[in-house]
Design a protein around this motif. Structure first.
Motif, short mmCIF file in Angstrom:
data_model
loop_
_atom_site.label_atom_id
_atom_site.label_comp_id
_atom_site.label_asym_id
_atom_site.label_seq_id
_atom_site.Cartn_x
_atom_site.Cartn_y
_atom_site.Cartn_z
N ILE A 48 -47.72 81.26 47.09
CA ILE A 48 -47.59 79.97 46.45
C ILE A 48 -46.25 79.37 46.87
O ILE A 48 -45.22 80.03 46.83
CB ILE A 48 -47.64 80.14 44.92
CG1 ILE A 48 -49.00 80.72 44.55
CG2 ILE A 48 -47.41 78.83 44.22
CD1 ILE A 48 -49.09 81.19 43.13
N LYS A 49 -46.30 78.13 47.32
CA LYS A 49 -45.07 77.46 47.75
C LYS A 49 -44.41 76.82 46.55
O LYS A 49 -45.00 76.70 45.50
CB LYS A 49 -45.43 76.37 48.75
CG LYS A 49 -46.23 76.90 49.90
CD LYS A 49 -46.49 75.83 50.92
CE LYS A 49 -47.31 76.46 52.04
NZ LYS A 49 -47.18 75.77 53.29
N LYS A 50 -43.24 76.35 46.76
CA LYS A 50 -42.61 75.53 45.73
C LYS A 50 -43.38 74.22 45.60
O LYS A 50 -43.96 73.75 46.57
CB LYS A 50 -41.18 75.19 46.15
CG LYS A 50 -40.13 76.20 45.72
CD LYS A 50 -38.76 75.78 46.20
CE LYS A 50 -38.17 74.69 45.32
NZ LYS A 50 -37.58 75.24 44.08
N GLY A 51 -43.35 73.63 44.40
CA GLY A 51 -43.90 72.29 44.27
C GLY A 51 -43.18 71.37 45.24
O GLY A 51 -41.96 71.45 45.37
N GLY A 52 -43.92 70.54 45.97
CA GLY A 52 -43.31 69.68 46.98
C GLY A 52 -43.03 70.41 48.29
O GLY A 52 -42.51 69.83 49.23
N GLY A 53 -43.40 71.69 48.35
CA GLY A 53 -43.10 72.51 49.54
C GLY A 53 -44.04 72.27 50.71
O GLY A 53 -43.84 72.86 51.77
N GLY A 54 -45.04 71.46 50.52
CA GLY A 54 -45.92 71.14 51.63
C GLY A 54 -47.33 71.67 51.44
O GLY A 54 -47.65 72.29 50.44
N CYS A 55 -48.17 71.41 52.46
CA CYS A 55 -49.58 71.79 52.40
C CYS A 55 -49.77 73.17 53.01
O CYS A 55 -48.81 73.83 53.39
CB CYS A 55 -50.39 70.77 53.18
SG CYS A 55 -49.88 70.73 54.90
#
Lengths: 252, 252
Positions: free
Chosen positions: A107-114
């Motif tokens: 899971i990426k950070k929110g706003g971390g991209g697609c």
């Protein structure tokens, strides 16, 4: 054999992918399960004791650079070496009860991209992986249809679309089938899930004429996690496993 | 007021987004509903007679070029003009029973790519749209968490996470909340859906301590489409509508 499990969100993709993985492993197959949905948790569903320690496929970038001198964007070059399952580094997978598991991306950070780069790597991996006769790859895809735009699963031998008895799930099955054909995926089958009655089974059969049904999984009244799935569910997934073997003729 | 409806696949995002849209419209609000899930069908759910005629937001590229001389990648420049809802061209929306509907993107061909450009446009649109006091924007988000990586909904006043009484739906709610905080979205609330019993309600409350619950929608025994939702469901969504108004204090 390479199999992808697809469908609308909430229909039971992870249930089917995890039970199929267990049944293939129990019947002597070497199973590589790949969690391709950042919002799923195939590792926990399969009972892996330390799922957080699995390094995701997205991190293979460094491996690719190290071994080939190419950058991640040119990953296809690495995979054209046609690695075997045994060549996949231990670091990027964990094994538990005969199932080797890889995960597509953390899971990426929110706003971390697609998840476009991860999907590109996964597609290359699935396309070029050479399988022995007793090896199977099972992909648990993300909900919905975007992975088909990305063609993540285009190299599988069978795309299974899970449907529950609802109009929305049936619509998604039609969309998936159409999009799959755009990328040359012809070998598509359907599995009904969450069935409470004969009439729900008939609803699915009449809503999806011409589709190959591999089986119909009964509704889990107790809402148990797949690892504790009830006997009627496991029995039906065993039948689906047999149907899958006969429909694709044991080829790898 | 700008509201986004999020959650795991299959929990009932489109049900809630469509009923909230209807209830806001009936109570005198001007509603702009946006279908941000390429696998959803908010138009059909709202009963739009010719949903296929709606030109998706992704096609606004040409409009942006035409009006500003910039290319789609520089779309933010256009939206910095802070358009009002009335400025949005008729061509890109349809109105039916007091609800104006926009759709994010059409289904692409298989292999046709991801939905990153559409999400970028939508984010710019939602961020810069100026609303009057009696206007509300309701976004039906795609299943799962990828839209949070893309920060599509970062400019909403309230992010509603729909949960059904299952461990997986609760896990997704935690992931969404964490990711939302990464993009500065603090105003998050939960709606329970598909509740069959008091114990399922208690399961959700005890699984999500500290979360603001806007309401609990009962399970639809007849599996009806939202347009024919039963009275107990509509009554509960009316309560959720009231809770929403009081929680964000009627601000726009």
């Amino acid at each position: 054999m390479k199999v992808a499990v697809s469908g609308k969100g909430g229909v039971g993709k992870t249930l089917l992918a995890s039970l199929l993985s267990r049944i293939f492993a129990e019947s002597g197959y070497s199973v590589l399960a790949i969690d391709a949905d950042p919002d799923a948790n195939l590792a926990a569903t399969l009972g892996f004791p330390h799922p957080e320690k699995i390094i995701p496929i997205s991190e293979m970038k460094s491996l690719i650079e190290e071994r080939t001198g190419t950058r991640a964007g040119q990953a296809a070059a690495y995979f054209k070496l046609n690695p075997k399952v045994d060549d996949l580094p231990e670091k990027y997978s964990q094994e538990y009860k005969g199932i080797r598991l890889m995960v597509m991306g953390q899971i990426k950070k929110g706003g971390g991209g697609c998840y476009c780069p991860e999907n590109t790597l996964l597609q290359a991996l699935v396309s070029h992986l050479l399988l022995a006769r007793n090896e199977v790859v099972i992909l648990d895809m993300e909900a919905g249809i975007e992975h088909l735009g990305r063609a993540t699963a285009k190299a599988v031998d069978k795309l299974i679309v899970v449907v529950e008895p609802s109009r929305r799930a049936v619509e998604t099955a039609y969309r998936i089938t159409k999009l799959a054909q755009d990328i040359g995926l012809q070998n598509i089958a359907v599995v009904g899930n969450k069935l409470r009655s004969q009439s729900e089974r008939e609803f699915l059969i009449s809503s999806l004429p011409g589709f190959e049904f591999l089986g119909f999984i009964p509704y889990d009244l107790n809402n148990l996690p797949p690892v504790d799935a009830s006997q009627p569910i496991i029995t039906e997934v065993r039948n689906i496993h047999q149907a899958l073997l006969s429909t694709i003729g044991h080829q790898t």
